[in-house]
Write an enzyme that holds these catalytic residues in place. Structure first.
Site, short mmCIF file in Angstrom:
data_model
loop_
_atom_site.label_atom_id
_atom_site.label_comp_id
_atom_site.label_asym_id
_atom_site.label_seq_id
_atom_site.Cartn_x
_atom_site.Cartn_y
_atom_site.Cartn_z
N TRP A 1 2.54 13.53 1.85
CA TRP A 1 3.27 14.33 2.84
C TRP A 1 2.88 13.93 4.25
O TRP A 1 3.62 14.18 5.18
CB TRP A 1 2.97 15.81 2.63
CG TRP A 1 3.80 16.48 1.58
CD1 TRP A 1 4.74 17.46 1.78
CD2 TRP A 1 3.77 16.24 0.18
NE1 TRP A 1 5.29 17.83 0.59
CE2 TRP A 1 4.71 17.10 -0.43
CE3 TRP A 1 3.05 15.38 -0.64
CZ2 TRP A 1 4.95 17.13 -1.79
CZ3 TRP A 1 3.28 15.40 -2.02
CH2 TRP A 1 4.22 16.27 -2.57
N THR A 2 1.70 13.35 4.39
CA THR A 2 1.20 12.95 5.70
C THR A 2 0.58 11.55 5.60
O THR A 2 0.31 11.05 4.51
CB THR A 2 0.12 13.93 6.21
OG1 THR A 2 -0.97 13.96 5.27
CG2 THR A 2 0.69 15.33 6.38
N HIS B 1 -0.49 21.52 2.64
CA HIS B 1 0.18 20.37 2.06
C HIS B 1 -0.09 19.11 2.85
O HIS B 1 0.41 18.04 2.49
CB HIS B 1 1.69 20.61 1.98
CG HIS B 1 2.06 21.78 1.15
ND1 HIS B 1 3.34 22.23 1.02
CD2 HIS B 1 1.31 22.62 0.40
CE1 HIS B 1 3.38 23.27 0.23
NE2 HIS B 1 2.15 23.54 -0.16
N THR B 2 -0.84 19.21 3.90
CA THR B 2 -1.29 18.00 4.59
C THR B 2 -2.18 17.17 3.69
O THR B 2 -2.39 15.98 3.93
CB THR B 2 -2.05 18.38 5.89
OG1 THR B 2 -2.25 17.20 6.67
CG2 THR B 2 -3.39 19.00 5.58
N ASP C 1 9.43 22.56 1.80
CA ASP C 1 8.84 22.13 3.07
C ASP C 1 9.88 22.23 4.18
O ASP C 1 9.63 22.81 5.24
CB ASP C 1 8.36 20.67 2.98
CG ASP C 1 7.31 20.45 1.91
OD1 ASP C 1 6.40 21.28 1.82
OD2 ASP C 1 7.41 19.45 1.18
N ARG D 1 -5.80 23.29 -5.22
CA ARG D 1 -4.74 23.79 -6.11
C ARG D 1 -5.31 24.66 -7.23
O ARG D 1 -4.71 25.67 -7.64
CB ARG D 1 -3.99 22.59 -6.69
CG ARG D 1 -2.82 22.93 -7.58
CD ARG D 1 -2.01 21.68 -7.89
NE ARG D 1 -1.18 21.91 -9.05
CZ ARG D 1 -1.30 21.29 -10.22
NH1 ARG D 1 -2.25 20.40 -10.38
NH2 ARG D 1 -0.49 21.57 -11.21
N ASP E 1 -5.37 18.79 8.83
CA ASP E 1 -5.02 19.04 10.23
C ASP E 1 -3.60 19.61 10.26
O ASP E 1 -3.09 20.05 9.24
CB ASP E 1 -5.15 17.76 11.08
CG ASP E 1 -4.35 16.60 10.50
OD1 ASP E 1 -3.35 16.84 9.79
OD2 ASP E 1 -4.72 15.43 10.75
N HIS F 1 -3.97 28.45 -7.78
CA HIS F 1 -3.23 28.81 -8.98
C HIS F 1 -3.91 29.95 -9.76
O HIS F 1 -3.22 30.72 -10.42
CB HIS F 1 -3.06 27.59 -9.88
CG HIS F 1 -1.97 26.67 -9.42
ND1 HIS F 1 -1.04 26.11 -10.27
CD2 HIS F 1 -1.66 26.22 -8.17
CE1 HIS F 1 -0.21 25.35 -9.57
NE2 HIS F 1 -0.56 25.40 -8.30
#
Length: 423
Positions: A274-275, A242-243, A303, A109, A282, A113
C-alpha cells in the site's frame, strides 16, 4: 510478515490457557499423505492491509491449501491476570522476533482480529467476543477472514511457552502494539490483565470481521465498526495502519504478484504494498491513497472510500498533512480496540510503563532576585514575586529591557549634569 517461514514443517502449538497443561492442544501439521507438494507456510507479507481485519484473507482458500489443524474439544481452566514481569520480558522477546522476521503486519493483524469480533450489543462475556484469546482455537482460525493467522500463532507460540504467566489474550495485544511501536509508530497506551476463554466452544461465530470489497464500502465499515462501539474518526485512524504490509494475489485475491517496491523483499519477494516503505509506520498511507498516482501501490475499495465519504474524508485529509495528529488519534483508537470485550483481572488492568513524572517547578526564592544580604519576610517575598511577575518576569525569565526608557534616563541625567555645571 515480510519473511517466509519456509516449507511447512510438522509442529505443535498448545492452545490451552496459560495456567494449564491439560487444555486443548492445537496441532499444525503438513499432510504427509497427500501426493501434492506440501504447502509452504504463508510469508509474512500476508498483511493486515485488508482493512485491519484482513478482508484480503477471504480469498485465501481458493488459492492455497491450509495446514491440517487438529484440536481437541476439551476445555481448559480460565486464566487470571498475566504476570507483569513476564509481560515485560515477553515484550523484549517480541522485539527480537520483529528484528529477525519483519513480521510487524501479521502481528498487528493477530491482535486486531482477536479483538475485532466484539459486539457491544451483547453484555455477557465471552459471548460478546473481543480480546479474549479465542483466536488460538481451530474453529476461529478457520474463519475466512483469519486465513494465514495460524502462522502468526506459530511465531509467538515459543514466547507463550516461555512465559506461561502471560495469557494468550494479553500476548496477542502485546505483540500487536509492540509491532506498531517498533515500526516507528506512536506509543500505544496499553493495559493488560485480559482473561482467556476456556475452550473452542466460547469462540464467536464467523462473520464479525470486515471485507475488502463489499458493494457499499462506507456502509459496510460502519456496520462492522459501529457494532464494536467505534466511530468514523476511529475507523479512519485505524485504517492508517495499512501503511504496513503487502498483499499477494495468489493468497488473497488482491494485488499484483510483484512490484518495484516488493521484488527484493525484505523476506520473500513479491506482492503489492500500500506504501513505498511498507515496513515503516507513518502517514504515507493517506498521502498515497489520496493521490492514487502510483500504479505499483494497491488501493482497495475500503481504502478509496476514506476520501470519498464526506465524514471519513474530513479525517483522511487531516491525517494526510498532519502526522502528529494521526499518531495521536491512532494510538487512542488502537488502545480502545485492544480493550474491546476483554475481562480484566484486576478490573483496572495492569500498566507496564509508568507515566513520565513531570519535574516540580522551581521554588521561588525572593533572595535570588535581591541584592541585599538579609533574608526577607515571607509576606515581602510574596509581594516582590507578585510585582515581578506582573511586569513579565519569572524565576527563569528576566524582565525585558526597555531601551527607549534607558536612553531617556541617560538624557535626563546628562541634562541635569549640564544644568548643574552651567550654574
Amino acid at each position: 510478515m515480510a519473511s517466509s517461514l519456509g516449507t511447512a514443517a510438522v509442529s505443535r502449538i498448545l492452545a490451552s490457557s496459560s495456567s494449564s497443561s491439560d487444555g486443548a492442544r492445537l496441532s499444525l501439521r503438513s499432510s504427509s499423505s497427500s501426493s501434492s507438494p506440501s504447502p509452504s507456510i504463508l510469508s509474512f507479507s500476508y498483511s493486515l492491509k485488508s482493512l485491519a481485519f484482513s478482508p484480503l484473507s477471504s480469498h485465501f482458500s481458493r488459492h492455497q491449501r491450509r495446514p491440517v489443524v487438529n484440536v481437541s474439544t476439551r476445555a481448559s481452566p480460565k486464566c487470571a491476570a498475566s504476570d507483569p514481569d513476564q509481560l515485560k520480558s515477553a515484550r523484549e522477546d517480541i522485539k527480537e522476533l520483529l528484528k529477525s522476521t519483519f513480521c510487524h503486519p501479521i502481528l498487528v493483524r493477530l491482535g486486531w482480529h482477536d479483538a475485532g469480533t466484539y459486539n457491544k450489543n451483547i453484555e455477557d462475556w465471552p459471548q460478546r467476543g473481543g480480546a479474549n484469546g479465542s483466536l488460538r482455537f481451530e474453529v476461529e482460525l478457520k474463519h475466512a477472514a483469519n486465513a494465514g493467522l495460524v502462522n502468526a500463532l506459530k511465531l509467538i507460540q515459543p514466547i507463550k511457552d516461555k512465559y506461561s504467566g502471560v495469557t494468550y489474550a494479553d500476548l496477542f495485544q502485546l505483540a500487536s502494539a509492540t509491532a506498531i511501536e517498533e515500526a516507528g509508530g506512536p506509543k500505544i497506551p496499553m493495559k493488560y490483565g485480559r482473561v482467556d476463554v476456556s475452550g473452542p466452544n466460547e469462540c464467536p461465530e464467523e462473520g464479525r470481521l470486515p471485507d475488502a470489497g463489499p458493494p457499499s464500502p462506507a456502509d459496510h465499515l460502519r456496520d462492522v465498526f459501529y457494532r464494536m462501539g467505534l466511530n468514523d474518526k476511529e475507523i479512519v485512524a485505524l485504517s492508517g495502519a495499512h501503511t504496513l504490509g503487502r498483499s499477494r494475489p495468489e493468497r488473497s485475491g488482491w494485488g499484483k504478484p510483484e512490484t518495484k517496491y516488493t521484488k527484493d523483499g525484505p523476506g520473500a519477494p513479491g506482492g503489492q504494498s500500500w506504501t513505498v516503505q511498507w515496513l515503516e509506520f507513518d502517514n504515507s498511507y493517506f498521502k498515497d491513497i489520496k493521490t492514487k498516482r502510483d500504479e505499483d501501490l494497491l488501493v482497495l475499495p475500503t481504502d478509496a472510500v476514506l476520501f470519498e465519504d464526506p465524514s471519513f474524508k474530513v479525517y483522511a485529509e487531516k491525517y494526510a498533512v498532519d502526522q502528529e495528529t494521526f499518531f495521536k488519534d491512532y494510538a487512542e483508537a488502537h488502545a480502545e480496540l485492544s480493550n474491546l470485550g476483554a475481562k480484566f483481572d484486576p478490573p483496572e488492568g495492569i500498566v507496564l510503563d509508568d507515566a513520565p513524572k513531570q519535574a516540580a517547578p522551581e521554588k521561588f526564592v525572593a533572595a535570588k532576585y535581591s541584592t541585599g544580604k538579609r533574608e526577607l519576610s515571607e509576606s515581602m517575598k510574596q509581594k516582590i514575586r507578585a510585582e515581578y511577575e506582573a511586569l513579565g518576569g519569572s524565576p527563569d525569565k528576566p524582565l525585558p529591557t526597555n531601551y527607549f526608557l534607558n536612553i531617556m534616563i541617560i538624557i535626563g541625567v546628562l541634562a541635569l549634569l549640564t544644568s548643574l555645571l552651567g550654574n
